[in-house]
Design a protein around this motif. Sequence first.
Motif, mmCIF file in Angstrom:
data_model
loop_
_atom_site.group_PDB
_atom_site.id
_atom_site.type_symbol
_atom_site.label_atom_id
_atom_site.label_comp_id
_atom_site.label_asym_id
_atom_site.label_seq_id
_atom_site.Cartn_x
_atom_site.Cartn_y
_atom_site.Cartn_z
ATOM 1 N N PHE A 46 0.834 -1.199 0.000
ATOM 2 C CA PHE A 46 0.000 0.000 0.000
ATOM 3 C C PHE A 46 0.872 1.253 0.000
ATOM 4 O O PHE A 46 0.590 2.222 -0.705
ATOM 5 N N ALA A 47 1.940 1.240 0.786
ATOM 6 C CA ALA A 47 2.857 2.385 0.819
ATOM 7 C C ALA A 47 3.531 2.572 -0.534
ATOM 8 O O ALA A 47 3.712 3.710 -1.000
ATOM 9 N N ALA A 48 3.898 1.474 -1.198
ATOM 10 C CA ALA A 48 4.511 1.567 -2.530
ATOM 11 C C ALA A 48 3.524 2.150 -3.533
ATOM 12 O O ALA A 48 3.893 2.978 -4.380
ATOM 13 N N PHE A 49 2.256 1.754 -3.439
ATOM 14 C CA PHE A 49 1.229 2.314 -4.323
ATOM 15 C C PHE A 49 1.059 3.813 -4.064
ATOM 16 O O PHE A 49 0.933 4.596 -5.001
ATOM 17 N N MET A 50 1.081 4.219 -2.795
ATOM 18 C CA MET A 50 0.983 5.643 -2.465
ATOM 19 C C MET A 50 2.177 6.407 -3.025
ATOM 20 O O MET A 50 2.028 7.532 -3.506
ATOM 21 N N CYS A 51 3.365 5.814 -2.962
ATOM 22 C CA CYS A 51 4.556 6.447 -3.532
ATOM 23 C C CYS A 51 4.405 6.625 -5.042
ATOM 24 O O CYS A 51 4.775 7.671 -5.590
ATOM 25 N N ALA B 221 7.326 18.111 0.578
ATOM 26 C CA ALA B 221 6.304 17.720 1.548
ATOM 27 C C ALA B 221 5.515 16.500 1.088
ATOM 28 O O ALA B 221 5.035 15.732 1.928
ATOM 29 N N VAL B 222 5.399 16.295 -0.207
ATOM 30 C CA VAL B 222 4.613 15.162 -0.705
ATOM 31 C C VAL B 222 5.244 13.821 -0.323
ATOM 32 O O VAL B 222 4.594 12.990 0.321
ATOM 33 N N PRO B 223 6.519 13.567 -0.682
ATOM 34 C CA PRO B 223 7.086 12.273 -0.250
ATOM 35 C C PRO B 223 7.259 12.181 1.268
ATOM 36 O O PRO B 223 7.149 11.089 1.841
ATOM 37 N N ALA B 224 7.505 13.310 1.929
ATOM 38 C CA ALA B 224 7.628 13.276 3.391
ATOM 39 C C ALA B 224 6.297 12.880 4.030
ATOM 40 O O ALA B 224 6.271 12.095 4.983
ATOM 41 N N PHE B 225 5.194 13.404 3.509
ATOM 42 C CA PHE B 225 3.877 13.038 4.020
ATOM 43 C C PHE B 225 3.634 11.540 3.866
ATOM 44 O O PHE B 225 3.183 10.867 4.788
ATOM 45 N N VAL B 226 3.960 11.006 2.684
ATOM 46 C CA VAL B 226 3.768 9.570 2.436
ATOM 47 C C VAL B 226 4.641 8.755 3.388
ATOM 48 O O VAL B 226 4.185 7.760 3.960
ATOM 49 N N PHE B 227 5.894 9.185 3.593
ATOM 50 C CA PHE B 227 6.781 8.457 4.494
ATOM 51 C C PHE B 227 6.244 8.445 5.923
ATOM 52 O O PHE B 227 6.209 7.400 6.576
#
Length: 181
Positions: free
Chosen positions: A95-100, A138-144
Amino acid sequence: MGSDGSGLFSLVWGLGATSAGLVLVTNFRGAAEWLVYMQDRRARISSRMRLGVTGTRCLGGVFAVVGLPVLITGVIDAAEHGLDGKTLPRLPLPFAAFMCLIAVLGLWSLWRPAGPLRPMWTNGFGLRRTALAIQTAAVPAFVFFLWSGNSVAMHATWLTGMAATLTALASGPSRRAPAAP
């Protein structure tokens, strides 16, 4: 509300909805016109989805009106219980990979040559370029932080990204839609 971290969400969501809604309803520096212009540049799924400047400003008014009580509730809850966000459960790796993947595609769409952020960067200078860089980071930081379950850092990143977006919109010359030929 309670000390379950929902006050932090209310604070961040209310601040974002109120500030973005006010920017749109007042058409600050042509923001509503710019959003309609960007909507017209993209391929629409249906012609019924077009709001126009008036519809965009009305939608902004709804967010400003709804966001204010949520913001007040979040401030009251933060004053009573502090900003102790609960730790979220860690998301499954697929799921995290899909969000990335979604985040990368979204950033590519924004930064491609015909995207809205490329001309803002090209025509910008110090403050606007800094805001665009923060917004992008902020986008990848939010996902992380969402993946890692760190609620406070996730909300802080969300708030930072919203503030950077509003700063980028408010700095520099107005982005009014060009006149029709």
